[in-house]
Structure formats: C-alpha cells, structure tokens
Design an enzyme around this catalytic site. Structure first.
Site, short mmCIF file in Angstrom:
data_model
loop_
_atom_site.label_atom_id
_atom_site.label_comp_id
_atom_site.label_asym_id
_atom_site.label_seq_id
_atom_site.Cartn_x
_atom_site.Cartn_y
_atom_site.Cartn_z
N GLY A 118 0.85 -1.31 0.15
CA GLY A 118 0.08 0.19 -0.06
C GLY A 118 0.97 1.34 0.14
O GLY A 118 0.83 2.22 0.66
N GLY A 119 2.09 1.14 -0.63
CA GLY A 119 2.74 2.29 -0.98
C GLY A 119 3.26 2.84 0.53
O GLY A 119 3.72 4.17 0.39
N SER A 146 5.21 -5.79 -2.18
CA SER A 146 5.12 -4.26 -2.56
C SER A 146 5.98 -3.53 -1.41
O SER A 146 6.85 -3.96 -0.71
CB SER A 146 3.77 -3.77 -2.75
#
Ligand code: NAG
Ligand code: NAG
Ligand code: NAG
Ligand code: NAG
Ligand code: NAG
Length: 559
Positions: free
Chosen positions: A148-149, A226
């Site tokens: 989620g960055g 991520s």
C-alpha cells in the site's frame, strides 16, 4: 494519485478497494444458506491473562471447509496522543470477552476516514486478524505484511479463503501508514520506523498467543508484498529482529534495496509538514514535536496527501542502523527465502509516469523516446547517469531511442520500469543474501500468469493508456487472497500459488521450485505450468525478448 508521484503508485497496487473486497467476501461466503457466520461464535482465551476474544466462522473458497476468524484483535495500545509516532506499547489485558467479529479500523488513510470518530478512535488501528481451522493443532503460521505504498493497506483487504484451504494459521496484522507512522525527527519523540516496530510487536504477539489458535510459534513464515516486501526484507536485515520470531520469509515485488523503499530526508519532510500545518517555529525541536503531536489526524493527512513515506536509515530504535547495503554484509540468518516479482512488475510506474507527462504536455509523442526515458530514470537518483546510459543501450535500438515512436518502445518501457523499481531491488536482495548464506536456500521467481483479472488501473481504470498492463504489479496476490471471483484456469493458478506459498511455510521447500545454485540462477517461472530459466538476469529483458510482445501495445492508440 498523480500528485503523489510515481513512488506512491505502489499503493494502488498493494490493495483492493474496500467496497469491492467487501462485496467479494460476501460473494465467496454468502451462498452457503448457512446462518453460521451470523450466529455461531467461538471464544479463545489468550495467554498470560491477556483476555478472551470472540470470533466467528468463514468458509474456504474451493472445498467449503469451515474456519474460525478473529478479526480485529488489538495487540498494541492506540498510538495516539503521547504515543503518536512512538514505538508501539503492548496492549494491556482486558476483562470480559472482547469482540473480534469485525475488522478493526484501518490505520488512518485520507480516503477512508470515518468523520464520526475521534482521533483516539481513528488511531486505534493496531489490530490483527487470525484465521485458523483448528484451535488445538500445531500448524505453521503465515504472517502477512500488506503493501500500500507505505500510506495505505489493511487486514480487511486480504480475504483468507484461499490460503485457509491448507492447514496453516494466517495472521494479518495492521501497521501504521503514512505520516502518522513514518514521520521522524530522529529524536525520542519521533524516533522513526514506528511501523516496523508495529510489525515486530505483532510478531511478539504471535510468539505469545498463537498456540491458543492452533499455531506453532516455532514455524512462522513472514510474507509481504510491494511496500510490505520492503518491510519484510527490512526485518531480515534488522539487528532488532529477534532470532526466533520467524523461520522463513517471502518477499514479493519490492525490497528494501529499492530507491522507493528508503526515505532520503525525513527530517526536512517533518519540518515542511509542520509548516504546512500552519505551526510556527518548526525549526525548533519542541515546537515541531508539539505541532505534529497535537495536529488533528485529518489535517495531517491533508497536509501530506502529496508526500511519500518509507522506512529510514538511522532510526533511534536501531531497526535500520545503517543502509541495507551495509547491513547485508553481516547477514548471518539461516532463513530460507522465497522472493520474486511479476513479469511486468513496473508497468504501473509506466502508467503513472504516463499520466504525469500527459497532464503537462498535451501530445506525449512530441517528446522523443529518449526524453521520455530520461524522465523515468530521473525518478531515481542515479547522479552518474549510469542507469540511464546502460539501460538505454541494453533495451533500446538507437533508431527507436531517437524517434518519437513510443508504440514501438512499449516493451522496452516495460523492462526499464520493471528493472529499476522492482526486479533489480529483488535480485539484489536475493543474490546478496545468497552470497552471505549459500547453504540456506533462496528461491527466485517470476510470476508470469496472465489471467482474466488485473490490478492495472485498478482504481481509476486503464482504458486511456496506449498500452496494456501485462502481468501487472500485485497480480500475484489475486491468486493468494480471495478478492476476485476466479473461475477455470484462474482458479487452477490460485491453487498452484497457494500450494507453493503454503508448502514453503510448511516444509521450507516450495513444491517443485529450484533454489539458486549460483548468483546467476536458476529461477522459477510461475505459470499454470512451472518452468525454469538458467540465467536470472534474462528476466530484465523479458518484454523486449518476447516474440509476442505486440500484445503489450494498444495498436489503435497513440501516445
Ligand atoms: C486505500 O485503500 C482503500 C481500499 O483498497 C481504497 O478504497 C482507498 O481509495 C485507498 N486510498 C488511497 C489514498 O489510495
Ligand atoms: C438457519 O437458521 C434457520 C432458523 O434458525 C434454520 O431453520 C436453518 O436450518 C438454518 N440454516 C442452516 C444452513 O443452518
Ligand atoms: C481494535 O480491536 C479492538 C478489539 O476488537 C477494538 O476495541 C478496537 O476498537 C479496534 N480498533 C478499532 C479502531 O476498530
Ligand atoms: C504529436 O507529436 C508527434 C511527434 O511530434 C506528431 O507526429 C503528431 O502528429 C502529434 N500529434 C498531434 C495530435 O498533434
Ligand atoms: C535526488 O538528489 C537530489 C540532490 O541530492 C535531490 O535534490 C533530489 O530530491 C533527489 N531526488 C530523489 C527522487 O530522491
């Protein structure tokens, strides 16, 4: 999202929209005609007099097995008021039975703020969810660190209905995101890397309590994707990670070696945010801290909506005392590692860069391919130009580089962005760890399955891009978490992925995959049929080398 810049695009990809996820969970579990999930509940007494939690039931996606779910068990005190920005404090015991029937609040994100709640309630997000089929077993534990960055993500976005087909316990902790997690002044009040400390505390919680859910604390596998891959790989390298917290690690599509994974100047960032909040004397430490601590959650999120956040080097907790490239030199853990990327993992960066360019110049084709490429390379800070020069030579024919033929350049754009943002950082993690510990298996994969669903343009659609997304960032997770109504071959692929991931958690060996035998390979190509490649560096040119790469372009559209 455009204003956040490319780094923040990582976010889109790590997560599904809450609405869609909610719909699909109902879709997946709602056709049982059963009342069980509404009416039947189950209680578990935590260890050490911590208290009791109340859960209920869900069903696995393929064989309809019943599992127990405890959603929203608090593991830390709300990081609010004096605790905001601070390392998390373990939750004090409670009396009576605490309901874990619903997911806890997600850690504050600008798009998901419930205006009815106080800041203390909004910040009370350090909950975790536990899923298990058997409270009395000794099952391997899979501990998922969401992406989620670094500014988004939640337990709710990760339905367990595929993974629970296997005999494992799944734990999905929440950790702080955005400014409320990552801001630092390099002082006691904002020591930095608080979200990594959240994860470490959740791992401690697992050691203490997971046996009550039928989990084996000696068999914990962390996996993160991520930004979550950035955190998982940071845990591997951190001297603060206790030896027994986990025994294996899966790092998907990102690593702490990526340029986006380390915040270069958090101190200046916190001062800018202080000023943006309208506070005075932001240069003075006490004023700065006071401002950030007392600001309303919503104001902080608004003031930081175009900022990017990430772990930092030199936090006062000693989590990342040096840059990862230094820490890895003394890496001694014997933790089997499974790591990799999707075949076109960078296409989301290409998409967001394309949007950014298109918002400035009406005709993107008025830029030459070379100019377009330089803009992408400028997103990372290679002051020598080495990346630019080497990758231009490797990926582009000179006549394309000096032309305006962007359609012809699409495959090279895919390889360029994938290499810079995902593949090179993952390969660096894999090979550096392999070099340090050649006797501990490191499995490298490239996820290459093209199914019906994609995370390409997940939030805002993808119809306006003059290219397709390929095997996009986060598409691997479509087959691990039950977010889409899969059928046919897609289900087959999900079964394969679940088998690989869980067999690694269960035995330390992902069935059928080959570990590195040198820093060059082999590597594993994940598809309906598993294949292997000898030279892992060939993954860097997979799009330009693909005879069928015309499918990546949208022939009818111009840049
Ligand atoms: C955060 O994720 C949720 C759920 O996927 C989504 O609804 C929301 O738009 C995202 N927020 C941002 C700022 O990207
Ligand atoms: C649901 O509840 C009703 C009423 O209590 C009962 O008649 C029915 O059999 C239940 N359905 C299932 C599938 O258990
Ligand atoms: C986290 O979980 C606990 C227990 O369910 C609950 O008391 C708390 O409100 C949750 N936090 C939020 C913000 O939902
Ligand atoms: C955009 O620029 C290219 C290259 O200069 C040119 O060939 C093309 O005609 C332009 N398109 C439009 C719509 O102006
Ligand atoms: C790159 O480095 C320059 C000079 O040190 C700095 O001003 C700039 O913000 C950096 N850019 C990125 C993306 O880190």
């Amino acid at each position: 999202m455009r204003k956040r810049g490319v780094y923040m695009m990582l976010t889109l990809c790590g997560v599904a929209t809450a609405a869609l996820t909610g719909f699909l969970v109902i879709f997946l579990t709602g056709n049982h005609g059963a009342n069980a999930s509404e009416e039947s509940t189950v209680k578990v007494e935590l260890s050490n007099g911590q208290g009791e939690v109340l859960g209920n039931y869900g069903y696995t996606a393929w064989t309809d097995q019943t599992f127990m779910q405890f959603r929203g068990i608090p593991f830390a005190e709300p990081p609010t008021k004096d605790l905001r920005f601070r390392p998390p404090v373990a939750r004090s015991p409670w009396t009576g039975t605490l309901s874990a029937l619903n997911f806890g609040q997600r850690c504050p994100v600008i798009t998901n703020l419930d205006g009815q709640l106080s800041d203390a309630e909004l910040e009370d997000c350090l909950n975790l969810s536990v899923y298990t089929k058997n409270l009395y077993g000794s099952q391997p534990v899979m501990f998922y660190i969401y992406g989620g960055g670094y500014y988004n993500g939640s337990a709710e976005d990760h339905p367990p209905n595929y993974i629970l087909e296997k005999d494992v316990v799944l734990v999905v902790p929440q950790y702080r995101v955005g400014a409320l997690g990552w801001l630092s002044t390099y002082t006691e009040e904002l020591p930095g890397n608080a979200p990594i400390a959240d994860i470490l505390l959740a791992l401690d919680w697992v050691q203490t309590h997971i046996s009550r859910f039928g989990g084996d604390p000696q068999k914990v596998t962390i996996f993160g994707q991520s930004a979550g891959g950035g955190v998982a790989s940071a845990l591997l390298l951190s001297p603060k990670t206790g030896e027994n917290l986990f025994k294996r690690a899966i790092v998907q599509s990102g690593s702490i070696f990526a340029s986006w994974a380390i915040n270069k100047d958090p101190k200046a960032q916190s001062q800018q945010i202080c000023a943006k909040l309208g506070c005075l004397s932001c240069g003075q430490q006490d004023k700065l801290v006071e401002c950030l601590r007392e600001a309303k959650v919503k104001d902080i999120l608004i003031a930081t909506s175009s900022e990017s956040f990430s772990p930092l080097v030199g936090d006062l907790q000693g989590i990342l005392p040096q840059h990862p490239s230094e820490l890895v030199k003394s890496y001694r853990r014997q933790i089997p590692l499974l790591t990799g990327f999707t075949q076109h993992d960078g296409s989301f960066v290409l998409a967001s860069y394309y949007d950014a360019v298109a918002s400035k110049v009406s005709n993107v084709s008025s830029l030459s391919v070379r100019q377009f490429v330089q803009g992408i390379n400028n997103l990372v800070n290679d002051t020598t130009g080495l990346t630019d020069n080497t990758l231009s030579r490797l990926l582009f024919k000179p006549q394309i580089l000096n032309s305006h033929d962007h359609n012809a350049a699409v495959p090279a754009y895919f390889d360029l962005t994938s290499t810079i943002f995902m593949k090179s950082p993952v390969i660096t993690l894999a090979t550096k760890i392999y070099d340090q510990q050649p006797l501990t298996p490191v499995y490298l994969y490239s996820f290459e399955y093209e199914g019906k669903y994609t995370r390409f343009g997940y939030e805002f659609g993808n119809a306006h891009y003059p290219f397709n997304g390929g095997v996009h960032h986060s598409n691997d997770n479509i087959y691990l978490f039950a977010t889409h109504p899969l059928e046919g071959e897609d289900t087959e692929m999900a079964q394969k992925m679940v088998e690989l991931w869980t067999s690694f958690a269960i035995d330390g060996v992902p069935s059928e995959l080959s570990p590195l035998t040198s820093a060059s390979g082999p590597y594993n190509q994940l598809n309906l049929k598993l294949t292997k490649g000898d030279d892992l560096l060939e993954t860097l040119t997979v799009a330009i080398d693909d005879p069928d790469n015309g499918r990546l372009q949208r022939e009818d559209m111009e840049f």
